[in-house]
Write a protein that holds these residues in place. Structure first.
Motif, short mmCIF file in Angstrom:
data_model
loop_
_atom_site.label_atom_id
_atom_site.label_comp_id
_atom_site.label_asym_id
_atom_site.label_seq_id
_atom_site.Cartn_x
_atom_site.Cartn_y
_atom_site.Cartn_z
N PHE A 1 0.15 7.80 8.79
CA PHE A 1 0.98 7.31 8.63
C PHE A 1 1.57 6.51 6.24
N ILE A 2 0.63 5.85 6.41
CA ILE A 2 -0.43 5.64 4.75
C ILE A 2 0.47 7.04 3.44
N ILE A 3 -0.79 7.69 4.22
CA ILE A 3 -1.35 9.18 3.63
C ILE A 3 -0.07 10.34 3.55
N SER A 4 0.67 10.55 4.14
CA SER A 4 2.03 11.20 4.65
C SER A 4 3.19 10.44 3.69
N GLY A 5 3.13 9.69 4.01
CA GLY A 5 4.96 8.60 3.03
C GLY A 5 5.31 7.65 4.93
N GLY A 6 5.21 7.63 5.84
CA GLY A 6 5.41 7.15 6.52
C GLY A 6 6.14 7.96 7.36
N TYR A 7 6.57 7.82 8.88
CA TYR A 7 7.06 8.72 9.55
C TYR A 7 7.57 7.81 10.49
N GLU A 8 8.40 8.36 11.95
CA GLU A 8 8.82 7.85 13.09
C GLU A 8 8.15 7.39 13.89
N ILE A 9 7.04 6.82 14.52
CA ILE A 9 6.02 7.01 15.40
C ILE A 9 7.01 6.37 16.02
N GLN A 10 6.00 7.12 17.42
CA GLN A 10 6.38 6.99 19.18
C GLN A 10 7.16 5.44 19.17
N ILE B 1 0.78 -1.25 -0.13
CA ILE B 1 0.10 -0.03 0.00
C ILE B 1 0.60 1.26 -0.24
N MET B 2 2.26 1.43 1.43
CA MET B 2 2.85 2.55 1.40
C MET B 2 3.51 2.88 -0.14
N SER B 3 3.59 1.69 -1.36
CA SER B 3 4.31 2.34 -2.41
C SER B 3 3.84 2.44 -3.44
N LEU B 4 2.15 2.73 -3.62
CA LEU B 4 1.26 3.14 -4.15
C LEU B 4 0.80 4.65 -3.94
N LYS B 5 1.62 5.41 -2.52
CA LYS B 5 2.08 6.88 -2.98
C LYS B 5 0.36 7.34 -3.03
N LEU B 6 -0.77 7.04 -1.93
CA LEU B 6 -1.81 7.11 -2.00
C LEU B 6 -2.35 8.48 -0.89
#
Length: 904
Positions: A889-898, A833-838
């Motif tokens: 997480f998906i829409i932003s393209g990923g980030y460091e979660i707490q 899903i992340m690779s699709l850049k939704l």
């Protein structure tokens, strides 16, 4: 939350001063995605988003509905002046009984698309004005004049007229409410719309023929109260010789009848409406029109007022453009002949001379010749003098045959073809070409086939074959157009079924059944439709953005024709483009007169700025943006300023910059052209910004949302445009950055290089980092530090961009792994899903997001959130938190979660 009888029906989302109202709208949308408006709260009908100085309201689209900012409305007073201050909104829109009426009477559940619709303020004032007029009617004398509603084309007249009828019918103030249409196909279209708007206990009746109409008019069944019919069928009911209809008419005339006439500028000045009025003298008539007939353009010595009565409410085209309910126009006067050449031909003809030499050598002829050559004595356009006499202009002397010459027609077609790709966005949008006669339409059709057979062109005009000359030419042209159409689109139309072909053309242009997906099927599209008179009024399609005109129109016909291009679409369509060719100076004069008449003499904003003005505005805004970053001590736009107020100003300026840029692109702007010349003044305007710098600013703009390492938080205090955040910044030129990197690496590896030279090369390299997002800059710096420490050996042939992507990819894999571990979900599914850049709109396409959520280990997720937040969480709240974390997480393209600390 506002409650009526204990039920939550209006949800109000408030934001403090300084937070744009768009953030309140986003908050409502977020609540809806999180399932807040379910159970008891599914009763919420209207949303109101407010900050102290602005408020918008909109209908609840439901759990599966799409939030569309085009339908977020500002409330206004009777004169269409917007009301924004919170206390005035509270005392008008949200007051009692207005809030009750809005919920009870002025929302429409549209069955055609399953969406709840709420009326705009001007629709409310119009519907209530008609309803009040009928409520006060005495029904005694020949009280035919109800009044008329002047609402501009594209402002939702169909819904307003339906709601007016519904209010009259439900109040029992009339026995019959008849929607009178002037064309059969319009009646069909309106019937569908009215039936879509009707409540479950209401019925909107169609009339297959005049006999069915008579039966329904005589009927006392409440289901037969609302009737849609054509003016043609209605006028057939008259007291004929022999008294065939006399008893029927007597029975019908005893009823209280209200007629609502759509497009009242068009058909109401003929004999048919007069017949209806004479047949039903006690009936009450109301007219709806975007272009009422006035004293300046009266028909048969009548105006809309003399036919219908007083104006009950006005919402002019100027109001519609200001409120962004319809688009402005970008008209271009295209000269197919030079003015001096046209003037010379007319002057020679008037002087009765063959050549200039002949005209000048004869004193009598010379005087006449120079009179017509003198701009001050004879203008290009005619005018009325002080006595009211018409003084002809040069264009009045040009015979129509001049515009059927090969020179003119070929120039017109070449102009259309030269501008086609730019104006149509490479055939994404469609255009209409209005011609002056059927033979001309046929000739133009053949000329397009000859000069560009790939362009998908067809033509539409009255197919009836009469005996007025040119019969064979017209019939041959019709057969050719229909057979080409059949071959191109796999149809089987013929002259007798030309009306069905017209419906097929209209459906393709409007992307309506069965062509809803025609945007993705270019072979089924029509690029250009050639018409004479048809489709220039009453036809709506947001996919039409250009009108070409080789005919002279006046007043209401100009506004109606132009308005085919002004339906809202999105950033790709900032205005409707008009290019006109025949008697261009006369048309320019006519356009100005029409605009004056139908804008309520407030033409500001009707015509958009041309290219050079847009470029000047872009330059000014770029200068302002540059100043913001420079004053914050930031070079090369490499990161966002820390000050929230400065970032807010950047967001505002960049939104405005993009609106001018979108307009400029359609008007011919290209990044690789550094300067443009104003054709009228000769002024040269240099473009102050290049494409690379623009894309760097797009990167910074994206970071305002917090997704790229910029400023975040629940209330992002910036008014951000979604389409800008979706601009592809992968086009940024990385070559220069890579060359600076190569230079830096060489200096590091060459013995004897001074520290000063290395530092200078590093500084040059850092300057190019502005072309990277904040996250990419972070990993670029980590990579450089790894080189300096000797942890990484640089391979030949690999660029800096390659290394950044490697570091990013590793970081992203780690981020995906952490989220998957924390929530116990399927890591491969998340990775796909992340690779699709939704984005928000396509996240759950084909149910993929729902499938991902099903793989979440709820016990693991509950444990994760409880550790991070240090408190017990009930299972329903865990679901909401999982949805928010995953969606962001998906829409932003990923980030460091707490992650929980060790002692937790």
């Amino acid at each position: 939350m506002l409650l009526i009888n204990g039920m939550p029906v209006i949800h109000i989302e408030l934001k403090k001063s300084g937070i744009p109202v768009s953030q309140a709208c986003n908050q409502i949308e977020k609540y809806s995605h999180e399932g807040i408006f379910s159970g008891l709260f599914s009763l919420v009908q209207i949303f109101v988003a407010m900050e102290p100085n602005e408020a918008v309201y909109f209908a609840n689209p439901g759990p599966d509905g799409k939030f569309n900012p085009d339908y977020y409305f500002h409330w206004a007073d009777f004169n269409n002046e917007p009301i924004n201050e919170w206390n005035k909104v509270a005392s008008t829109l949200l007051s009692i009984p207005m809030a009750h009426q809005l919920i009870g009477f002025y929302t429409v559940a549209d069955d055609s698309d399953g969406v709840l619709k709420v009326m705009r303020s001007y629709q409310y004032f119009a519907a209530s004005a008609i309803s009040d007029k009928v409520a006060k009617a005495k029904w005694e004398g020949n009280n035919q004049l109800g009044g008329y509603i002047w609402h501009t084309t594209g402002s939702g007249k169909t819904m307003t007229s339906f709601k007016s009828a519904q209010l009259i019918a439900s109040s029992k103030d009339a026995d019959k409410v008849i929607f009178l249409m002037d064309r059969i196909e319009l009646g069909t279209q309106s019937l569908k719309e009215y039936r879509g708007f009707a409540d479950e206990n209401e019925s909107v009746q169609a009339t297959e023929n005049t006999n069915v109409l008579i039966t329904k008019l005589k009927s006392s069944n409440p289901a037969d109260t609302l009737i849609v019919t054509s003016i043609q069928k209605m006028s057939n009911i008259k007291d004929e010789a022999g008294g065939l209809n006399a008893r029927d008419i007597e029975l019908i005339s005893e009823k209280r009848i209200v007629f609502i006439v759509d497009e009242a500028h068009r058909s109401t000045f003929g004999d048919m409406l007069l017949t209806i009025k004479n047949t039903f003298p006690k009936a009450m008539f109301f007219g709806f029109t975007g272009t009422p007939i006035q004293d300046e353009n009266q028909k048969k010595k009548n105006t809309t007022s003399t036919v219908f009565g007083n104006e009950l409410h006005r919402y002019s085209i100027a109001d519609g453009i200001r409120d962004k309910n319809v688009l402005g126009f970008d008209p271009y006067k295209v000269l197919t002949f030079k003015d001096k050449d046209v003037r010379k031909v007319v002057a020679l003809e008037k002087a009765k001379a063959q050549t200039e030499e002949e005209a000048i050598s004869d004193p009598v002829k010379s005087k006449i010749f120079y009179k017509y050559m003198d701009v001050n004595q004879v203008g290009m356009v005619g005018h009325f003098d002080a006595k009211g006499d018409y003084i002809k202009g040069i264009e009045d002397y040009i015979p129509n045959v001049q515009y059927t010459t090969t020179e003119h027609t070929t120039t017109v077609v070449k102009d259309i073809l030269e501008n086609w790709v730019t104006l149509s966005h490479n055939s994404k949008f469609h255009a209409i070409f209005a011609t002056s006669s059927i033979p001309e339409a046929i000739n133009y059709y053949r000329l397009f086939k000859e000069l560009n057979p790939q362009l998908k062109v067809t033509a539409l005009f009255d197919p009836s074959i009469d005996n007025n000359g040119g019969v064979q030419f017209k019939e041959d042209g019709l057969v050719e157009i229909i057979s080409d159409y059949n071959e191109k689109y796999g149809q089987d139309f013929a002259i007798p079924t030309f009306a069905k072909m017209k419906k097929d053309i209209a459906a393709r242009l409007a992307h309506k059944k069965p062509y809803e997906r025609v945007a993705t099927e270019p072979a089924k599209q029509i690029d250009l439709l050639i018409v004479v008179d048809q489709m220039l009024t009453g036809f709506d399609s947001k996919w039409i953005n250009t009108l070409y005109m080789d005919k002279v129109l006046q007043y209401e016909n100009i506004i109606q024709a132009f308005s085919r291009t002004n339906r809202l679409f999105g950033p790709d369509k900032p205005f409707g483009t008009i290019r006109y060719y025949r008697k261009p100076h006369t048309m320019e004069h006519n356009i100005n007169a029409a605009v004056k008449l139908y804008s309520g003499d407030r033409p500001l904003g009707l015509f958009v700025q041309h290219l050079v003005e847009n470029l000047k505005q872009m330059n000014e805004l770029f200068e302002s943006i540059t100043e913001l970053f420079t004053n914050a001590g930031i070079e090369n736009f490499e990161k966002l300023p820390n000050d929230t107020l400065v970032c807010r100003k950047f967001a505002k300026d960049f939104n405005e910059f993009n609106s001018y840029l979108e307009a400029a692109k359609i008007q011919g702007f290209k990044w690789d052209v550094p300067a443009y010349v104003d054709e009228e003044t000769g002024e040269v305007v240099d473009v102050a910004i290049d494409e690379n710098t623009y894309l760097i600013l797009v990167l910074r703009y994206k970071e305002l949302t917090g997704g790229g390492g910029g400023i975040g938080g629940d209330d992002v205090p910036y008014d951000l445009a979604g389409y800008i955040t979706e601009i592809d910044t992968g086009l940024i030129d990385s070559d220069y950055m890579n060359s600076r990197f190569d230079k830096y690496i060489k200096l590091l590896s060459v013995e004897g290089t001074t520290q000063e030279a290395i530092e200078q090369a590093e500084t040059e390299l850092h300057k190019t980092f502005a072309t990277l997002s904040q996250e990419e800059q972070k990993y670029a710096n980590i990579f450089l530090h790894d080189i300096q420490r000797g942890d990484v050996k640089v391979s030949e042939g690999k660029s800096l961009r390659d290394y950044i992507n490697e570091y990013l990819s590793k970081a992203r894999n780690d981020q995906i792994h952490r989220v998957s571990s924390a929530l116990g979900l399927d890591e491969n599914l998340l990775r796909n899903i992340m690779s699709l850049k939704l984005n928000e709109n396509n996240l759950n396409e084909f149910g993929r997001y729902d499938e991902l959520k099903k793989t979440v280990d709820k016990a693991k997720a509950k444990e994760y959130f409880e550790k991070v937040e240090g408190t017990k969480i009930i299972p329903p709240k865990v679901n909401v938190k999982v949805d928010k974390l995953l969606r962001d997480f998906i829409i932003s393209g990923g980030y460091e979660i707490q992650m929980p600390t060790e002692d937790e």
